[in-house]
Write a protein that holds these residues in place. Structure first.
Motif, PDB file in Angstrom:
ATOM      1  N   UNK A   2       0.830  -1.210   0.000  1.00 39.70           N
ATOM      2  CA  UNK A   2       0.000   0.000   0.000  1.00 39.70           C
ATOM      3  C   UNK A   2       0.863   1.259   0.000  1.00 39.70           C
ATOM      4  N   UNK A   3       1.941   1.209   0.778  1.00 40.74           N
ATOM      5  CA  UNK A   3       2.817   2.378   0.861  1.00 40.74           C
ATOM      6  C   UNK A   3       3.462   2.667  -0.500  1.00 40.74           C
ATOM      7  N   UNK A  52       2.314   1.834  -3.407  1.00 42.38           N
ATOM      8  CA  UNK A  52       1.278   2.326  -4.321  1.00 42.38           C
ATOM      9  C   UNK A  52       1.057   3.831  -4.124  1.00 42.38           C
ATOM     10  N   UNK A  53       0.951   4.231  -2.860  1.00 46.58           N
ATOM     11  CA  UNK A  53       0.701   5.655  -2.580  1.00 46.58           C
ATOM     12  C   UNK A  53       1.887   6.520  -3.010  1.00 46.58           C
ATOM     13  N   UNK A  54       3.083   6.023  -2.773  1.00 47.02           N
ATOM     14  CA  UNK A  54       4.266   6.781  -3.203  1.00 47.02           C
ATOM     15  C   UNK A  54       4.243   6.984  -4.722  1.00 47.02           C
ATOM     16  N   UNK A  55       3.988   5.900  -5.441  1.00 46.74           N
ATOM     17  CA  UNK A  55       3.966   6.012  -6.906  1.00 46.74           C
ATOM     18  C   UNK A  55       2.834   6.914  -7.381  1.00 46.74           C
ATOM     19  N   UNK A  56       1.704   6.787  -6.700  1.00 44.91           N
ATOM     20  CA  UNK A  56       0.569   7.629  -7.060  1.00 44.91           C
ATOM     21  C   UNK A  56       0.916   9.109  -6.869  1.00 44.91           C
ATOM     22  N   UNK A  57       1.561   9.421  -5.732  1.00 44.90           N
ATOM     23  CA  UNK A  57       1.885  10.824  -5.441  1.00 44.90           C
ATOM     24  C   UNK A  57       2.943  11.383  -6.394  1.00 44.90           C
ATOM     25  N   UNK A  58       3.914  10.546  -6.753  1.00 42.63           N
ATOM     26  CA  UNK A  58       4.926  11.007  -7.704  1.00 42.63           C
ATOM     27  C   UNK A  58       4.298  11.216  -9.076  1.00 42.63           C
ATOM     28  N   UNK A  59       3.405  10.296  -9.452  1.00 43.34           N
ATOM     29  CA  UNK A  59       2.686  10.444 -10.720  1.00 43.34           C
ATOM     30  C   UNK A  59       1.848  11.711 -10.729  1.00 43.34           C
ATOM     31  N   UNK A  60       1.197  12.003  -9.592  1.00 42.43           N
ATOM     32  CA  UNK A  60       0.385  13.218  -9.504  1.00 42.43           C
ATOM     33  C   UNK A  60       1.243  14.460  -9.677  1.00 42.43           C
ATOM     34  N   UNK A  61       2.411  14.450  -9.045  1.00 48.61           N
ATOM     35  CA  UNK A  61       3.286  15.615  -9.175  1.00 48.61           C
ATOM     36  C   UNK A  61       3.693  15.799 -10.640  1.00 48.61           C
ATOM     37  N   UNK A  62       4.000  14.679 -11.296  1.00 48.27           N
ATOM     38  CA  UNK A  62       4.361  14.750 -12.717  1.00 48.27           C
ATOM     39  C   UNK A  62       3.196  15.340 -13.527  1.00 48.27           C
ATOM     40  N   UNK A  63       1.975  14.875 -13.214  1.00 43.08           N
ATOM     41  CA  UNK A  63       0.800  15.365 -13.942  1.00 43.08           C
ATOM     42  C   UNK A  63       0.520  16.822 -13.616  1.00 43.08           C
ATOM     43  N   UNK A 114       8.763   5.809   5.763  1.00 43.56           N
ATOM     44  CA  UNK A 114       8.584   4.402   6.131  1.00 43.56           C
ATOM     45  C   UNK A 114       7.249   4.200   6.842  1.00 43.56           C
ATOM     46  N   UNK A 115       6.843   2.945   6.976  1.00 43.60           N
ATOM     47  CA  UNK A 115       5.564   2.651   7.642  1.00 43.60           C
ATOM     48  C   UNK A 115       5.613   3.038   9.122  1.00 43.60           C
ATOM     49  N   UNK A 116       6.810   2.994   9.739  1.00 42.26           N
ATOM     50  CA  UNK A 116       6.927   3.448  11.132  1.00 42.26           C
ATOM     51  C   UNK A 116       6.608   4.940  11.235  1.00 42.26           C
ATOM     52  N   UNK A 117       7.149   5.699  10.286  1.00 43.96           N
ATOM     53  CA  UNK A 117       6.888   7.141  10.316  1.00 43.96           C
ATOM     54  C   UNK A 117       5.397   7.431  10.132  1.00 43.96           C
ATOM     55  N   UNK A 118       4.761   6.650   9.266  1.00 42.19           N
ATOM     56  CA  UNK A 118       3.321   6.865   9.012  1.00 42.19           C
ATOM     57  C   UNK A 118       2.521   6.679  10.301  1.00 42.19           C
ATOM     58  N   UNK A 119       2.819   5.605  11.008  1.00 41.98           N
ATOM     59  CA  UNK A 119       2.061   5.317  12.233  1.00 41.98           C
ATOM     60  C   UNK A 119       2.338   6.404  13.288  1.00 41.98           C
ATOM     61  N   UNK A 120       3.566   6.877  13.342  1.00 43.64           N
ATOM     62  CA  UNK A 120       3.882   7.966  14.268  1.00 43.64           C
ATOM     63  C   UNK A 120       3.136   9.248  13.917  1.00 43.64           C
ATOM     64  N   UNK A 121       3.095   9.552  12.615  1.00 43.49           N
ATOM     65  CA  UNK A 121       2.389  10.760  12.173  1.00 43.49           C
ATOM     66  C   UNK A 121       0.898  10.658  12.502  1.00 43.49           C
ATOM     67  N   UNK A 122       0.334   9.473  12.291  1.00 46.04           N
ATOM     68  CA  UNK A 122      -1.090   9.284  12.586  1.00 46.04           C
ATOM     69  C   UNK A 122      -1.360   9.501  14.069  1.00 46.04           C
ATOM     70  N   UNK A 123      -0.433   9.053  14.895  1.00 44.11           N
ATOM     71  CA  UNK A 123      -0.613   9.236  16.339  1.00 44.11           C
ATOM     72  C   UNK A 123      -0.378  10.678  16.781  1.00 44.11           C
ATOM     73  N   UNK A 124       0.523  11.344  16.094  1.00 45.45           N
ATOM     74  CA  UNK A 124       0.786  12.732  16.462  1.00 45.45           C
ATOM     75  C   UNK A 124      -0.330  13.668  15.998  1.00 45.45           C
ATOM     76  N   UNK A 125      -0.841  13.419  14.812  1.00 49.17           N
ATOM     77  CA  UNK A 125      -1.728  14.423  14.205  1.00 49.17           C
ATOM     78  C   UNK A 125      -3.201  14.045  14.102  1.00 49.17           C
ATOM     79  N   UNK A 126      -3.509  12.747  14.054  1.00 47.35           N
ATOM     80  CA  UNK A 126      -4.919  12.370  13.854  1.00 47.35           C
ATOM     81  C   UNK A 126      -5.667  12.242  15.179  1.00 47.35           C
ATOM     82  N   UNK A 127      -5.564  13.253  16.023  1.00 47.20           N
ATOM     83  CA  UNK A 127      -6.316  13.188  17.272  1.00 47.20           C
ATOM     84  C   UNK A 127      -6.842  14.573  17.623  1.00 47.20           C
ATOM     85  N   UNK A 128      -7.668  14.629  18.659  1.00 43.61           N
ATOM     86  CA  UNK A 128      -8.302  15.891  19.064  1.00 43.61           C
ATOM     87  C   UNK A 128      -9.036  16.552  17.900  1.00 43.61           C
TER      88      UNK A 128
END
Lengths: 413, 426
Positions: B350-351, B353-364, B400-414
């Motif tokens: 999944x990670x 896929x999202x990376x490739x999708x985002x790079x493709x979007x930037x190109x577009x 990395x997937x570790x960073x993603x989970x950390x970001x979700x915990x830092x920002x997806x609350x309150x």
């Protein structure tokens, strides 16, 4: 001017290639010769529901979106009363992934029951969001059947009613696919930094073995000539009255089309247009008003729609619209005004050529109309239009007996 | 002929680099910045005049947007109709737009007509006079549109969201029904004089542009005086605390849901990576929210989440419209997806896929002069380094997937929940 090369596969698939070396993105556009007009009157909204199902997996590939996102691609689709159009844009080095996905769903869908159930719900929510839960959202649901009594344009793309979507069966889906989604009924157009030879090789590889299928012969009921003005009044919980008027006009290929198109611009395009100047600015009867023609492949409609200012009588507002139309019939527009609408068409055409996706869609659409080059000939057709021909079409089409009017009356609770 | 293997995806070619071309930057004779992308195949041009005159500077509701909307409605020499005629005659398009930070006037024109339409723009910017009669008409029309929009659950929820999330700051929504009665023509005159200053604006040009375009713009605007804005602008302290707010709209067959909170801005080191986390969560068609709530449950036509940068603060919004009867179920599923982002690591598949999708979007999104210009505006207005998009790519590729989970915990609350609809939920 969009340059292109055309070739046709043995199975009848028409392929157009537009080379544009300035972009790193490839566009793969597929238009199928099927729209809401091809639906059974008791199963409306089906062409559009089907468009959703085209993303639910194909015979050899369980998911459509995922593999495309994996290679940096994007896609979308739309359905109209006339056509169903699908497009993919992706980095040029990954063109083959796009062709692999797009050809497999032309070969056959997966037809999974889950996909039908979910997309049925999604489309019902779309119906609510766009048509029922919006102020004035149901206007076309009312106006189309007022103007059309026989022709399949009497229902909008979303369908007549939600129950038609609710009742769609898997067998209907399969039948629809086999009837309409054949190579013979499709046009593939590819735009980007790629050679015609390369496209030929790749398209033959991925589409060459798709069975030809049957040619769909369209046989629509024709609309009888309208001979009497029609009026429908509805009350809705909206803050402001609206007036919607529709006149029957010709189809997109008819010789009158370009004059009608410019007539709609004279009346309704931009802040200098007549309806806006007369009725919003001058008489102050409306808060907004517009005019346009639908550009349909079958005989279409010319529409004027406006929101009436508070305290103004509907009949007064309606009569004022007609007065602005009469002025065009009675007096030729001057050269300045004619040049203005022609200049606007020229600029719009140029801005429409900026991206490869637009260009791919445009040549595909015109090929469906009969010849991809028709689009390139349009500037000439517009140039030929005179003040006289605009007056002539106004007199021919914008007449009372040919008009259907909807009064959308505020009944604020 | 070998049988074609349709079950295996063709070979994938990575997007290893995107060459983000920088614009040509010049100054007019009066030192106004001029930023230009010369690219494309059509003989046309888009010109943006961007002023620091967004809604955050207004002290009274509606003034910024009314000022912007009145620009085409009359000058000392031309009536509203004459302006419209001059622009329309040459097939040009003149648009005015205002957001929280900036007011923009955009001109689209074929190159061959530019000499004829630029003087109209100059007349507007130097001699606009806000005719009373036009002002009165426009305000009536705007009030009607406002009343129509208030019928939409989407508008009701958006206003509620903006009042809540931006509370205490100049981004807070200040338009009320009485704003339409309180605003005067003089407010617009004052606002224009105070904030449409050539000393604090920039001109952006994109299209097939040769040197004559700069010459033309310079000769038209290069002699104007360039006053600075004399403003005691204070953004204010954001007074956000998470809440659940239900706003009733009787009879609505769908509910509009807005969930969000203030969040880091584009200059924060976590920002690009937070965008990756957000893309997985709700930022593209294959996102968790779309997959679950549209593609599996069929509760909605669309759902998404977005991280939005503005000049003074960023924010995150989850947005959707769902059937009235499934509103509670949808909210529960959104909560479940948040929890999942915080608890379970995203798979490598999944990670990637999202990376490739985002790079493709930037190109577009960097394809052609107009797109390039929009991307560069981000660099320009947020004072980002010229290699911002290189950094963006590196951040995407390296997360990395570790960073993603950390970001979700830092920002997806309150998070705050604002729901407009006919059925109470919690």
């Amino acid at each position: 001017m969009i340059k292109y090369k055309k070739f046709t596969l043995d199975n009848g698939l028409r392929v157009l290639v537009h080379v544009d070396k300035s972009t790193p993105i490839i566009t793969i556009n597929t238009v199928f010769d099927v729209g809401a007009k091809d639906e059974n009157e008791n199963r409306t909204g089906f062409a559009h529901l089907f468009e959703h199902l085209m993303f639910g997996g194909s015979v050899n590939i369980p998911e459509f979106d995922s593999p495309l996102q994996n290679v940096g691609g994007q896609n979308n689709a739309f359905t109209s009363n006339d056509i169903t159009n699908y497009y993919i844009t992706l980095p040029k080095q990954n063109i083959e992934t796009g062709l692999w996905l797009e050809s497999d769903r032309m070969l056959s869908l997966a037809f999974t029951p889950e996909s039908l159930e979910v997309q049925r719900s999604v489309v019902i929510e779309e119906f609510k969001q766009m048509y029922l839960n919006q102020p004035y959202g149901d206007v076309m649901l009312l106006l189309r059947p007022l103007a059309y009594k026989e022709h399949a344009y009497k229902w909008p793309t979303i369908g007549k009613e939600i129950s038609h979507i609710e009742n769609a069966k898997m067998q209907d889906v399969k039948d629809f696919f086999h009837k309409h989604y054949t190579p013979q009924n499709a046009i593939l157009s590819i735009a980007g930094d790629i050679s015609v030879e390369e496209v030929k090789e790749l398209v033959t590889k991925w589409y060459g073995d798709i069975p030809k299928g049957n040619k769909y012969e369209r046989n629509l009921l024709q609309e009888p000539k309208q001979t009497q003005a029609r009026l429908l009044e509805v009350k809705r919980d909206v803050p402001q009255n609206g007036i919607y008027k529709a006149w029957h006009i010709c189809n997109r290929m008819h010789k009158d089309y370009y004059a009608i198109d410019l007539l709609s611009d004279v009346l309704g395009r931009g802040n200098s247009a007549r309806l806006y100047q007369d009725l919003v600015k001058g008489k102050g009867l409306f808060t907004e008003i517009s005019a346009y023609q639908m550009g349909s492949m079958e005989n279409g409609l010319f529409l004027v729609s406006g929101k009436v200012k508070e305290g103004i009588d509907m009949e007064v507002a309606d009569a004022a619209i007609l007065e602005t139309l009469e002025a065009i019939k009675n007096e030729l527009i001057d050269l300045n005004e004619l040049t203005k609408v022609k200049n606007k068409v020229e600029a719009t055409d140029a801005f429409g050529h900026i991206n490869a996706l637009n260009k791919a869609m445009r040549i595909g659409y015109f090929e469906l109309l009969g010849d991809a080059n028709l689009g390139n000939e349009e500037p000439e057709e517009y140039a030929k239009v005179t003040a006289k021909s605009i007056q002539k079409v106004a007199k021919k089409y914008l007449i009372k007996s040919n008009c259907s009017t909807l009064y959308y009356v505020s009944d604020k609770k | 002929m070998n049988k074609l293997d349709r079950t295996t995806a063709p070979a994938f070619h990575e997007i290893d680099s995107i060459n983000f071309v920088l614009p040509t930057i010049k100054k007019l004779n009066n030192a106004v910045p001029y930023i230009e992308y010369n690219a494309g195949t059509e003989e046309l041009v888009k010109i943006d005049f961007v002023f620091k005159a967004g809604t955050k500077y207004q002290t009274k509701g509606l003034v910024a947007s009314m000022t912007s909307a009145m620009l085409k409605e009359g000058t000392n020499s031309f009536s509203s109709l004459e302006i419209a005629n001059k622009i329309d005659f040459y097939g040009a398009f003149l648009e005015t737009e205002v957001n929280s930070d900036y007011a923009t006037i955009t001109l689209y024109s074929l190159n061959k007509h530019l000499t004829n339409v630029l003087p109209v723009l100059k007349e507007i910017l130097t001699n606009v006079n806000f005719p009373q009669e036009e002002f009165d008409k426009k305000i009536k029309i705007k009030k009607q549109q406002y009343l129509i929009n208030l019928e939409k659950v989407e508008t009701i929820a958006s206003i509620g969201y903006s009042k809540h999330v931006y509370k205490g700051t100049k981004y807070e929504n200040t338009v009320e029904l009485n704003s339409f009665d309180e605003i005067t023509r003089q407010d617009c005159v004052d606002y224009f004089n105070a904030f449409y200053n050539f000393g604090e604006m920039a001109i952006f040009v994109a299209g097939k542009v040769d040197s004559s375009v700069f010459e033309l713009i310079n000769s038209t605007f290069g002699k104007l005086e360039t006053p600075k804005t004399d403003s005691d602008f204070v953004f204010g302290k954001n007074d956000f605390s998470p809440t659940f707010q239900f706003i009733e709209k009787k009879g609505a067959i769908q509910s509009c849901i807005r969930i969000g909170k203030p969040i880091i801005n584009i200059d924060h080191p976590d920002y690009n990576k937070l965008k990756v986390m957000n893309t997985i969560f709700g930022g593209y068609f294959g996102s968790r929210l779309m997959t679950n709530i549209r593609e599996e449950k069929g509760y909605t036509y669309g759902i998404g989440s977005v991280i939005m940068a503005k000049e003074n603060m960023g924010n995150m919004i989850i947005y959707t419209e769902v059937g009235a009867d499934v509103t509670q179920a949808a909210i529960n599923e959104i909560r479940k997806e948040i929890k999942d982002m915080q608890t379970n690591k995203v798979t490598e598949g999944e990670l990637t896929k999202v990376k490739n999708y985002m790079l493709g979007s930037l190109l577009q999104n960097t394809d052609g002069p107009f797109d390039l210009l929009e991307r560069y505006k981000t660099i320009y207005f947020y004072n980002l380094p010229n290699n911002y998009y290189d950094t963006y790519m590196t951040d995407i590729k390296s997360i990395t997937s570790e960073e993603i989970i950390n970001l979700a915990n830092t920002y997806l609350n309150d998070l705050s929940f604002i729901v407009a609809g006919s059925q109470e939920v919690s």
